[in-house]
Write an enzyme that holds these catalytic residues in place. Structure first.
Site, PDB file in Angstrom:
ATOM      1  N   CYS A  10     -68.206  74.744  22.703  1.00 19.66           N
ATOM      2  CA  CYS A  10     -68.802  76.057  22.671  1.00 19.66           C
ATOM      3  C   CYS A  10     -70.048  76.296  21.922  1.00 19.66           C
ATOM      4  CB  CYS A  10     -67.989  77.008  22.411  1.00 19.66           C
ATOM      5  SG  CYS A  10     -66.374  77.168  23.395  1.00 19.66           S
ATOM      6  N   GLY A  37     -72.111  75.229  26.363  1.00 18.65           N
ATOM      7  CA  GLY A  37     -71.124  75.836  27.104  1.00 18.65           C
ATOM      8  C   GLY A  37     -71.826  76.692  28.307  1.00 18.65           C
ATOM      9  N   ASN A 112     -65.936  77.813  18.045  1.00 19.64           N
ATOM     10  CA  ASN A 112     -66.634  76.427  18.707  1.00 19.64           C
ATOM     11  C   ASN A 112     -65.731  75.542  17.862  1.00 19.64           C
ATOM     12  OD1 ASN A 112     -69.623  74.431  18.092  1.00 19.64           O
ATOM     13  ND2 ASN A 112     -67.824  74.267  19.645  1.00 19.64           N
ATOM     14  N   GLY A 113     -65.346  74.406  18.651  1.00 23.40           N
ATOM     15  CA  GLY A 113     -64.459  73.570  18.037  1.00 23.40           C
ATOM     16  C   GLY A 113     -62.850  73.387  18.836  1.00 23.40           C
ATOM     17  N   TYR A 257     -76.234  63.498  21.146  1.00 22.72           N
ATOM     18  CA  TYR A 257     -76.497  64.035  22.276  1.00 22.72           C
ATOM     19  C   TYR A 257     -76.160  65.439  22.332  1.00 22.72           C
ATOM     20  CZ  TYR A 257     -75.087  65.752  27.120  1.00 22.72           C
ATOM     21  OH  TYR A 257     -74.953  66.412  28.339  1.00 22.72           O
ATOM     22  N   SER A 298     -81.993  63.836  27.677  1.00 20.46           N
ATOM     23  CA  SER A 298     -81.256  63.425  26.435  1.00 20.46           C
ATOM     24  C   SER A 298     -81.856  62.123  26.018  1.00 20.46           C
ATOM     25  CB  SER A 298     -79.781  63.313  26.726  1.00 20.46           C
ATOM     26  OG  SER A 298     -79.530  62.851  27.830  1.00 20.46           O
ATOM     27  N   ASP A 360     -80.752  55.376  27.393  1.00 17.34           N
ATOM     28  CA  ASP A 360     -79.928  56.639  27.569  1.00 17.34           C
ATOM     29  C   ASP A 360     -79.306  56.893  26.255  1.00 17.34           C
ATOM     30  OD1 ASP A 360     -78.726  58.794  28.773  1.00 17.34           O
ATOM     31  OD2 ASP A 360     -77.779  57.740  30.360  1.00 17.34           O
ATOM     32  N   CYS A 397     -62.042  62.343  21.843  1.00 23.56           N
ATOM     33  CA  CYS A 397     -62.245  63.430  20.701  1.00 23.56           C
ATOM     34  C   CYS A 397     -61.332  64.517  20.922  1.00 23.56           C
ATOM     35  CB  CYS A 397     -63.691  64.100  20.953  1.00 23.56           C
ATOM     36  SG  CYS A 397     -64.057  65.366  19.780  1.00 23.56           S
ATOM     37  N   CYS A 448     -67.926  62.245  10.975  1.00 26.98           N
ATOM     38  CA  CYS A 448     -66.909  61.747  12.084  1.00 26.98           C
ATOM     39  C   CYS A 448     -67.407  60.854  13.035  1.00 26.98           C
ATOM     40  CB  CYS A 448     -66.200  62.881  12.402  1.00 26.98           C
ATOM     41  SG  CYS A 448     -65.027  62.430  13.754  1.00 26.98           S
ATOM     42  N   CYS A 451     -64.894  58.954  17.920  1.00 24.69           N
ATOM     43  CA  CYS A 451     -64.917  58.257  19.344  1.00 24.69           C
ATOM     44  C   CYS A 451     -65.460  56.862  19.440  1.00 24.69           C
ATOM     45  CB  CYS A 451     -65.550  59.442  20.175  1.00 24.69           C
ATOM     46  SG  CYS A 451     -67.011  60.025  19.450  1.00 24.69           S
TER      47      CYS A 451
END
Ligand code: SF4
Length: 494
Positions: A10, A37, A112-113, A257, A298, A360, A397, A448, A451
């Site tokens: 979000c 979002g 958001n989260g 990204y 991206s 990419d 994630c 963090c 992932c």
């Protein structure tokens, strides 16, 4: 249309600016955050007497028109763009969420989260509603749980105090903007996983997920909202308080990204980080080739960096059908089979007879890169060398990004050569985690990267208590989790 990219949960925006058109400022702020979002959008406005919320499914430009925005009058506003990682895509789950407190005051909130103690918070809400003979609980998002708990406790002690008491018990990733009739609030979890920044208008204040949203409304960047900080903004000015000690663990994928290239995170330009990642890739995985091309948009900054680092010319080899990912029209089976051609078209004259480096940002399922390599060979490329601006994504994630399930991640159980063969490239190189951290110019201890390395900085509860549709599941089972729900491979499914 399958999208092989991770999806951000979000974007949030808030403004306190008496005398300004706050709904329109929020609308433009949300426009700048649309990439975070695209399923729903909403704006809550207060004129000092009441809080009014307007929200719907769709893009910001589809949800709001001039007439609606003009009718949303007030001195403060909270806005939200949503992609669901908790809860289904329904109108009720669009944000800002809204509650009326026992004293009749309104409360609107955007989040958001993703939380990791949703089941615990749900128990708390059940107890509260039972104690107050409430009408029952209908929310199916973790965000709505926060709103419900704030509304239930703020009648007696006020919203600011209710937030100070509740937020230390909320675990996971949260960047929040919320408001009542008088005051705009912003809060960020103690790990600061998702970004949140504070900006200044001539006659007010703005909070937003990204600095790019400050730029679009002409606000100047003041600072980041600190991890563990609660901000309150009203006619008495700006107040800052701490509800928890900061333990920063910013999401490194924002640099890869998620965030816009024109955003700054922790003082570092996202674009500059991506260019540095490309230079690092050229050093770690050199190759003899004729042309470096990005997968737009991206992959563009990292491709520029790769060209700089390698001395191989940079060029455009793929053209993006920019708006195709934004359509709500479901493609038919025949159209769906076109796959990547719906999104990217090769420039055959540029590609023919060349040894290409294709850059990419990440590989998730590998479907996009597989189709891309095939398409470039069909367009006449002699060799296709794939370079990726992040390490292999191996873990899901739990803090607000919707990857594929672990079983679907191509690097989940394949080594680099296995992935290379799977996508059909002549060679493959992923930037190392050390290289990525170096490019971000942040200390690894403040990031963090779960992932990539599986080290989750915020402890996770049992698998059974995590999952996108957790709350719907609890409600359907009268408050109890079903045994065996949410095996690791089924987590975070769109
Ligand atoms: S697991 Fe990955 S995407 Fe999720 S917060 Fe950590 S770095 Fe970001």
């Amino acid at each position: 249309m399958t999208d092989d990219k991770p999806r951000e949960e979000c974007g949030v925006f808030g403004v306190w600016a008496p005398g300004e058109e706050v709904a329109k400022l929020t609308y433009f702020g949300l426009f700048a955050l649309q990439h975070r979002g695209q399923e729903a959008a909403g704006i809550a406005v207060s004129d000092g007497r009441q809080v009014v919320v307007f929200k719907d499914l769709g893009l910001v430009s589809q949800v709001f028109d001039e007439q609606t925005l003009t009718s949303l009058r007030g001195h403060l506003a909270v806005g939200h763009t949503r992609y669901s990682t908790t809860g289904a895509t329904t109108w009720e789950n669009a944000q800002p969420t809204f509650r009326t407190t026992a004293t009749g005051s309104g409360l609107a909130l955007g989040h958001n989260g993703n939380l990791v103690n949703t089941a615990e918070l749900h128990d708390e809400v059940r107890e509260l509603t039972a104690r107050h003979n409430g009408t029952g609980f209908t929310a199916t998002t973790d965000s709505d749980l926060i709103t419900e708990l704030l509304a239930a406790t703020s009648a007696d002690i006020g919203l600011e105090e209710a937030a100070t008491r509740l937020l230390p018990r909320v675990r996971g990733a949260f960047s929040l903007t919320f408001c009542d009739e008088q005051t705009l609030y912003a809060a960020r979890d103690p790990h600061g996983v998702r970004p949140l920044v504070l900006g200044r208008l001539e006659r007010g204040w703005v909070v937003a997920s990204e600095t790019a949203a400050l730029d679009i409304v002409g606000a100047s960047f003041v600072r980041e909202v600190e991890p563990g900080e609660l901000l309150a903004i009203d006619e008495n000015g700006l107040r800052s308080s701490r509800f928890a000690a900061p333990e920063p663990k910013g999401c490194i994928f924002e640099y890869v990204y998620l965030a816009r290239p024109d955003t700054h995170i922790a003082g570092r330009s996202v674009h500059a980080t991506r260019v540095a990642i490309g230079r690092q890739l050229a050093e770690e995985f050199p190759v003899e080739a004729d042309l470096v091309i990005p997968v737009p948009e991206s992959g563009t900054p990292a491709a520029i960096g790769f060209a700089q680092g390698s001395g191989i010319p940079y060029g455009q080899g793929l053209v993006k059908n920019a708006y195709v990912g934004r359509t709500f029209i479901q493609p038919s089976q025949t159209i769906r089979q076109l796959g990547i051609r719906l999104k990217l078209n090769p420039l055959r004259d540029v590609i023919r007879g060349k040894r290409l480096v294709v850059v990419d940002d990440s590989i998730v399922r590998g479907n996009t890169q597989r189709a891309l390599v095939r398409m470039l060979r069909e367009a006449g490329a002699l060799e296709v060398h794939v370079r990726i601006g992040s390490p292999p994504v191996r873990w899901p994630c739990f803090y607000g990004i919707d990857f594929a399930s672990r079983a679907e991640l191509v690097a989940g159980d394949l080594d680099m050569d296995g992935v290379r063969r799977s996508i059909g490239a002549d060679s493959l190189g992923y930037v190392s985690l050390d290289g990525l951290v170096q490019a971000s110019e942040q200390p690894a201890s403040r990031l963090c990267a779960a992932c990539f390395d599986g080290n989750y900085p915020i402890p996770l509860p049992d698998d059974a208590q995590l999952g996108k549709h957790l709350l719907e599941e609890i409600i359907a089972n009268d408050g109890k989790l079903t045994a065996g729900y949410g095996a690791a491979g089924a987590l975070n499914q769109p």
